[in-house]
Motif scaffolding. Structure first.
Motif, mmCIF file in Angstrom:
data_model
loop_
_atom_site.group_PDB
_atom_site.id
_atom_site.type_symbol
_atom_site.label_atom_id
_atom_site.label_comp_id
_atom_site.label_asym_id
_atom_site.label_seq_id
_atom_site.Cartn_x
_atom_site.Cartn_y
_atom_site.Cartn_z
ATOM 1 N N CYS A 94 0.832 -1.213 0.000
ATOM 2 C CA CYS A 94 0.000 0.000 0.000
ATOM 3 C C CYS A 94 0.863 1.260 0.000
ATOM 4 C CB CYS A 94 -0.932 0.000 1.209
ATOM 5 S SG CYS A 94 -2.112 -1.353 1.221
ATOM 6 N N PHE A 95 1.868 1.292 0.881
ATOM 7 C CA PHE A 95 2.734 2.471 0.954
ATOM 8 C C PHE A 95 3.543 2.641 -0.338
ATOM 9 C CE2 PHE A 95 2.698 1.589 5.747
ATOM 10 C CZ PHE A 95 1.625 2.437 5.955
ATOM 11 N N GLU A 96 4.002 1.535 -0.902
ATOM 12 C CA GLU A 96 4.769 1.625 -2.151
ATOM 13 C C GLU A 96 3.886 2.130 -3.298
ATOM 14 O OE1 GLU A 96 6.392 -2.338 -2.489
ATOM 15 O OE2 GLU A 96 8.166 -1.795 -1.296
ATOM 16 N N ARG A 97 2.640 1.675 -3.350
ATOM 17 C CA ARG A 97 1.728 2.152 -4.390
ATOM 18 C C ARG A 97 1.425 3.637 -4.208
ATOM 19 N NH1 ARG A 97 -2.266 -1.959 -6.892
ATOM 20 N NH2 ARG A 97 -1.172 -3.910 -6.597
ATOM 21 N N ALA A 98 1.250 4.057 -2.970
ATOM 22 C CA ALA A 98 1.002 5.481 -2.712
ATOM 23 C C ALA A 98 2.159 6.316 -3.241
ATOM 24 C CB ALA A 98 0.797 5.719 -1.218
ATOM 25 N N LEU A 99 3.383 5.850 -3.019
ATOM 26 C CA LEU A 99 4.558 6.582 -3.501
ATOM 27 C C LEU A 99 4.682 6.537 -5.019
ATOM 28 C CD1 LEU A 99 7.284 5.827 -0.832
ATOM 29 C CD2 LEU A 99 6.454 8.061 -1.554
ATOM 30 N N ARG A 100 4.325 5.431 -5.629
ATOM 31 C CA ARG A 100 4.384 5.362 -7.098
ATOM 32 C C ARG A 100 3.391 6.333 -7.726
ATOM 33 N NH1 ARG A 100 5.333 -0.194 -6.654
ATOM 34 N NH2 ARG A 100 3.103 -0.663 -6.710
ATOM 35 N N ILE A 101 2.237 6.461 -7.118
ATOM 36 C CA ILE A 101 1.208 7.345 -7.673
ATOM 37 C C ILE A 101 1.537 8.807 -7.423
ATOM 38 C CG2 ILE A 101 -1.219 8.036 -7.478
ATOM 39 C CD1 ILE A 101 -1.822 5.047 -6.897
ATOM 40 N N TYR A 102 2.006 9.098 -6.206
ATOM 41 C CA TYR A 102 2.322 10.496 -5.871
ATOM 42 C C TYR A 102 3.534 10.509 -4.933
ATOM 43 C CZ TYR A 102 1.746 15.383 -4.609
ATOM 44 O OH TYR A 102 1.956 16.722 -4.417
ATOM 45 N N SER A 103 4.663 10.902 -5.469
ATOM 46 C CA SER A 103 5.918 10.803 -4.722
ATOM 47 C C SER A 103 6.316 12.094 -4.014
ATOM 48 C CB SER A 103 7.045 10.375 -5.662
ATOM 49 O OG SER A 103 7.147 11.302 -6.718
ATOM 50 N N LEU A 104 5.396 13.032 -3.873
ATOM 51 C CA LEU A 104 5.742 14.310 -3.251
ATOM 52 C C LEU A 104 5.067 14.512 -1.894
ATOM 53 C CD1 LEU A 104 5.678 16.584 -6.416
ATOM 54 C CD2 LEU A 104 7.677 15.683 -5.208
ATOM 55 N N ASN A 105 4.715 13.420 -1.229
ATOM 56 C CA ASN A 105 4.133 13.501 0.108
ATOM 57 C C ASN A 105 5.072 12.786 1.071
ATOM 58 O OD1 ASN A 105 2.607 13.126 2.503
ATOM 59 N ND2 ASN A 105 0.715 13.317 1.345
ATOM 60 N N LEU A 106 5.689 13.527 1.966
ATOM 61 C CA LEU A 106 6.687 12.967 2.875
ATOM 62 C C LEU A 106 6.099 11.915 3.812
ATOM 63 C CD1 LEU A 106 9.647 13.085 3.763
ATOM 64 C CD2 LEU A 106 9.004 14.852 5.399
ATOM 65 N N LYS A 107 4.846 12.049 4.143
ATOM 66 C CA LYS A 107 4.200 11.083 5.039
ATOM 67 C C LYS A 107 4.286 9.669 4.471
ATOM 68 C CE LYS A 107 -0.165 10.238 7.427
ATOM 69 N NZ LYS A 107 -1.527 10.709 7.637
ATOM 70 N N TYR A 108 4.157 9.524 3.163
ATOM 71 C CA TYR A 108 4.230 8.203 2.536
ATOM 72 C C TYR A 108 5.628 7.596 2.726
ATOM 73 C CZ TYR A 108 0.139 10.064 0.004
ATOM 74 O OH TYR A 108 -1.054 10.628 -0.340
ATOM 75 N N TYR A 109 6.670 8.418 2.599
ATOM 76 C CA TYR A 109 8.038 7.939 2.802
ATOM 77 C C TYR A 109 8.246 7.497 4.258
ATOM 78 C CZ TYR A 109 9.341 9.976 -1.719
ATOM 79 O OH TYR A 109 9.435 10.270 -3.050
ATOM 80 N N ILE A 110 7.753 8.312 5.172
ATOM 81 C CA ILE A 110 7.917 7.992 6.596
ATOM 82 C C ILE A 110 7.179 6.702 6.936
ATOM 83 C CG2 ILE A 110 7.410 8.769 8.946
ATOM 84 C CD1 ILE A 110 7.799 11.683 7.854
ATOM 85 N N ASN A 111 5.957 6.558 6.455
ATOM 86 C CA ASN A 111 5.194 5.339 6.723
ATOM 87 C C ASN A 111 5.884 4.111 6.142
ATOM 88 O OD1 ASN A 111 3.189 6.664 8.142
ATOM 89 N ND2 ASN A 111 1.780 6.772 6.425
ATOM 90 N N LEU A 112 6.394 4.226 4.917
ATOM 91 C CA LEU A 112 7.095 3.101 4.302
ATOM 92 C C LEU A 112 8.372 2.776 5.068
ATOM 93 C CD1 LEU A 112 7.350 0.953 2.133
ATOM 94 C CD2 LEU A 112 8.400 2.678 0.629
ATOM 95 N N ALA A 113 9.105 3.797 5.485
ATOM 96 C CA ALA A 113 10.351 3.565 6.231
ATOM 97 C C ALA A 113 10.072 2.848 7.551
ATOM 98 C CB ALA A 113 11.066 4.889 6.486
ATOM 99 N N LYS A 114 9.073 3.304 8.288
ATOM 100 C CA LYS A 114 8.722 2.634 9.546
ATOM 101 C C LYS A 114 8.301 1.196 9.298
ATOM 102 C CE LYS A 114 7.406 6.788 12.097
ATOM 103 N NZ LYS A 114 6.308 7.554 12.703
#
Length: 187
Positions: A94-114
């Motif tokens: 889910c987090f990876e798909r969110a980043l593929r669709i829109y990579s300019l939201n830092l929250k997605y990176y933080i969620n994926l990293a955690k």
């Protein structure tokens, strides 16, 4: 007789003209609007700890509007819900798909990293994001290091990113993240 005919015609025209008749409403299915509604329901269910219902609502929202910036939000929300119920392995996609669709939201990176750290995949993913020719890999690498506790290395990478990409929409959020990470590290 003519007077009666004129009066009858006038009454007939007035009854039709003043009757209030209007065309019946036609219901238009609007998938985008409906997807927002389902996402909002999912958030409501999540806040009430009704996680199964929330997951179903997020899935419906995604299916109604699969490839838009809004669907990145829906994927992120679905990932957060999976994380809350203790299934980080389902949240990763889910987090990876969110980043593929829109990579300019830092929250997605933080969620994926955690999520990566929770699944103990840090070393594998750091290797995957080493190609810095893609600037977004620098964000992911920096956030991974910060979230894993290597503040100096992570902040250095993120700071270099903000210097090299000052006009991106995500840059102010990264600067704020750096400041808050430094502040939290001092405490």
């Amino acid at each position: 007789m003519i007077k009666k005919s004129i009066i009858i015609l006038c009454l007939l025209f007035m009854s039709v003209g003043l009757s209030g008749y209007r065309k019946p409403d036609v219901y238009v299915i609007n998938a985008v609007k409906n997807s927002n509604t389902h996402n909002n329901l999912g958030i409501m269910y999540m806040s009430e700890k009704e996680y199964f219902a929330a997951i179903e609502e997020f899935k419906i929202a995604i299916s109604l509007n699969p490839e838009s910036q809004a669907s990145a939000v829906y994927y992120n929300n679905l990932g957060e819900c999976f994380t809350l119920i203790g299934h980080p392995e389902l949240a990763t996609d889910c987090f990876e798909r969110a980043l593929r669709i829109y990579s300019l939201n830092l929250k997605y990176y933080i969620n994926l990293a955690k999520n990566i750290i929770e699944l103990k995949q840090f070393d594998k993913k750091i290797e995957q994001f080493k190609d810095f020719s893609n600037p977004y890999n620098r964000i992911m690498t920096g956030v991974l290091y910060v979230e894993n506790g290597d503040m100096q290395r992570g902040i250095t990478i993120l700071d270099n990113f903000t210097i090299s990409e000052p006009k991106l929409i995500i840059t102010p959020a990264i600067k704020t993240y750096i400041k808050s990470s430094l502040k939290n590290n001092k405490q």
